[in-house]
Design an enzyme around this catalytic site. Structure first.
Site, PDB file in Angstrom:
ATOM      1  N   HIS A 163       0.817  -1.213   0.000  1.00 21.48           N
ATOM      2  CA  HIS A 163       0.000   0.000   0.000  1.00 21.48           C
ATOM      3  C   HIS A 163       0.854   1.267   0.000  1.00 21.48           C
ATOM      4  O   HIS A 163       0.324   2.365  -0.224  1.00 21.48           O
ATOM      5  CB  HIS A 163      -0.919   0.032   1.221  1.00 21.48           C
ATOM      6  CG  HIS A 163      -1.984  -1.022   1.211  1.00 21.48           C
ATOM      7  ND1 HIS A 163      -2.869  -1.180   0.174  1.00 21.48           N
ATOM      8  CD2 HIS A 163      -2.304  -1.984   2.119  1.00 21.48           C
ATOM      9  CE1 HIS A 163      -3.686  -2.188   0.435  1.00 21.48           C
ATOM     10  NE2 HIS A 163      -3.359  -2.695   1.610  1.00 21.48           N
ATOM     11  N   ASP A 199      -2.917 -10.367  -2.547  1.00 21.49           N
ATOM     12  CA  ASP A 199      -3.489  -9.951  -1.272  1.00 21.49           C
ATOM     13  C   ASP A 199      -4.978  -9.641  -1.471  1.00 21.49           C
ATOM     14  O   ASP A 199      -5.412  -9.263  -2.562  1.00 21.49           O
ATOM     15  CB  ASP A 199      -2.758  -8.692  -0.790  1.00 21.49           C
ATOM     16  CG  ASP A 199      -3.055  -8.320   0.646  1.00 21.49           C
ATOM     17  OD1 ASP A 199      -2.243  -8.648   1.511  1.00 21.49           O
ATOM     18  OD2 ASP A 199      -4.104  -7.695   0.888  1.00 21.49           O
ATOM     19  N   HIS A 201      -6.515  -7.130  -0.449  1.00 19.61           N
ATOM     20  CA  HIS A 201      -6.646  -5.699  -0.694  1.00 19.61           C
ATOM     21  C   HIS A 201      -5.761  -5.282  -1.863  1.00 19.61           C
ATOM     22  O   HIS A 201      -4.629  -5.752  -1.999  1.00 19.61           O
ATOM     23  CB  HIS A 201      -6.262  -4.911   0.555  1.00 19.61           C
ATOM     24  CG  HIS A 201      -7.029  -5.314   1.777  1.00 19.61           C
ATOM     25  ND1 HIS A 201      -6.553  -6.265   2.666  1.00 19.61           N
ATOM     26  CD2 HIS A 201      -8.247  -4.918   2.235  1.00 19.61           C
ATOM     27  CE1 HIS A 201      -7.448  -6.427   3.639  1.00 19.61           C
ATOM     28  NE2 HIS A 201      -8.482  -5.630   3.396  1.00 19.61           N
ATOM     29  N   ASP A 288      -4.676 -12.963   3.276  1.00 21.24           N
ATOM     30  CA  ASP A 288      -5.925 -12.532   3.888  1.00 21.24           C
ATOM     31  C   ASP A 288      -7.129 -12.868   3.001  1.00 21.24           C
ATOM     32  O   ASP A 288      -8.255 -12.465   3.292  1.00 21.24           O
ATOM     33  CB  ASP A 288      -5.905 -11.046   4.237  1.00 21.24           C
ATOM     34  CG  ASP A 288      -5.270 -10.178   3.165  1.00 21.24           C
ATOM     35  OD1 ASP A 288      -4.887 -10.697   2.108  1.00 21.24           O
ATOM     36  OD2 ASP A 288      -5.146  -8.957   3.391  1.00 21.24           O
TER      37      ASP A 288
END
Length: 347
Positions: A163, A199, A201, A288
């Site tokens: 991120h 991931d 996200h 995740d």
């Protein structure tokens, strides 16, 4: 497989983060990496390697000098404001949103922290710079190992990185390890490098870093940003711009998507990866996507991660796996190491 392990990762230990309107204990915690390390030892998979330190100049290939200076000095500035700050983490509280200026760095510490951040869920602690910098060392070392002939390498480090942008932190991330690994391989002679982010996200930082470039193909399989963090990037129509048009692929999936839907997206990604002609692959390895993850809403089971590793092995590319998200700590080690084992045993 070589595992470049960040022995200093626990120096970044956030006390609290803001989550759904409440101040809660951090989901991103040292036990995450500890779980993976323990599972590697239990299976006897690979060899643990301590990274060699890399110069700040290597980080400046991805991150701006102004931002790196802030990260290096932020904690001492935080303490200088009030000695009592030693007992609390620093969290941003103000941001330069649309119509406000980004080019002038404020003198005020709180304002500068907001300039370099994207959320209030990523605490900056006494050991953040040390942990993040050593993680970056791991990433660059892993990339170099591939260029020296290793088939696979694993970066076991935290805080995660995907991120983080050129000049901002957020989503628990401070330095973008996947981007640093890819850039090092290019600087070391590779013509083209692919990054696959799996991931839950979207890897907004990685996308933004390479969005106008054709030497790095970025592909991300993730939750639809209309419903999930990071919300403001990761849509399917984001294809890249300028020279980078066509070299960015987002495969967003709805909350609750089945393993079947997820693997269909993986196959789409692998087909595009195969046509790109990369010299090496970087995998932002977030797990995740697991059905039991407290922050996510996909349905993968532990056995599915063996299949992921095997499928990536059949791309037949030197591959660096970079540890990213995954917050179901009890199952985390099994899920991560399943990917690595699937990769190692497939061919």
């Amino acid at each position: 497989m070589l595992t470049f392990y960040n022995e200093l990762h626990a120096q970044h230990r956030g006390r609290h983060e803001f989550f759904r309107g409440a101040l809660v204990p951090c989901f991103e915690k040292p036990e995450r990496a500890d779980s993976v390390l323990a599972e590697l030892g239990r299976r006897g998979l690979g060899r643990i390697v301590t990274p060699q330190g890399v110069p700040l100049m290597s980080l400046e290939r991805i991150h701006t000098p102004r931002y790196l200076h802030f990260l290096r000095t932020a904690w001492s500035e935080w303490i200088a404001l009030d000695p009592a700050n030693a007992g609390r983490d620093a969290l941003p509280s103000v941001w330069p949103v649309r119509s406000l200026r980004h080019d002038i760095e404020p003198d005020n510490f709180t304002a500068r922290m907001g300039l370099y951040s994207m959320d209030s869920g990523t605490p900056l602690t006494a050991g953040t710079w040390t942990a993040a910098k050593t993680g970056a060392d791991c990433a660059v070392n892993a990339a170099h190992a591939l260029r020296l002939g290793e088939r696979g390498a694993f970066v076991l480090s935290r805080p995660p990185g995907h991120h983080a942008g050129k000049d901002f932190f957020g989503g628990y991330c401070f330095l973008n390890n996947a981007a640093l690994a890819a850039q090092h391989m290019l600087d070391d002679g590779a013509r083209k490098v692919a990054i696959l982010d799996i991931d839950y996200h979207h890897g907004n930082g990685t996308q933004s870093i390479f969005y106008d470039r054709s030497d790095v193909l970025f592909i991300s399989i993730h939750a639809d940003p209309r419903s999930d963090y990071p919300f403001y990037l990761g849509h399917a129509d984001e294809r890249g711009e300028g020279a980078g048009h066509g070299f960015n692929m987002n495969l967003p999936l709805a909350q609750g998507s089945s393993a079947h839907a997820w693997f269909a997206a993986l196959e789409t990604a692998c087909i595009r990866l195969g046509s790109f002609g990369a010299d090496a692959l970087v995998v932002s390895l977030g797990v995740d996507t697991f059905a039991g993850d407290p922050l996510s809403h996909f349905a993968l089971q532990s056995a599915d991660y063996l299949k992921i590793g095997a499928r990536l092995a059949y791309l037949n590319l030197p591959t660096a796996f970079i540890f990213e998200g995954g917050y179901a700590v009890k199952e985390l080690g099994v899920n991560v190491v399943n990917v690595l084992e699937g990769f190692e045993t497939a061919l």
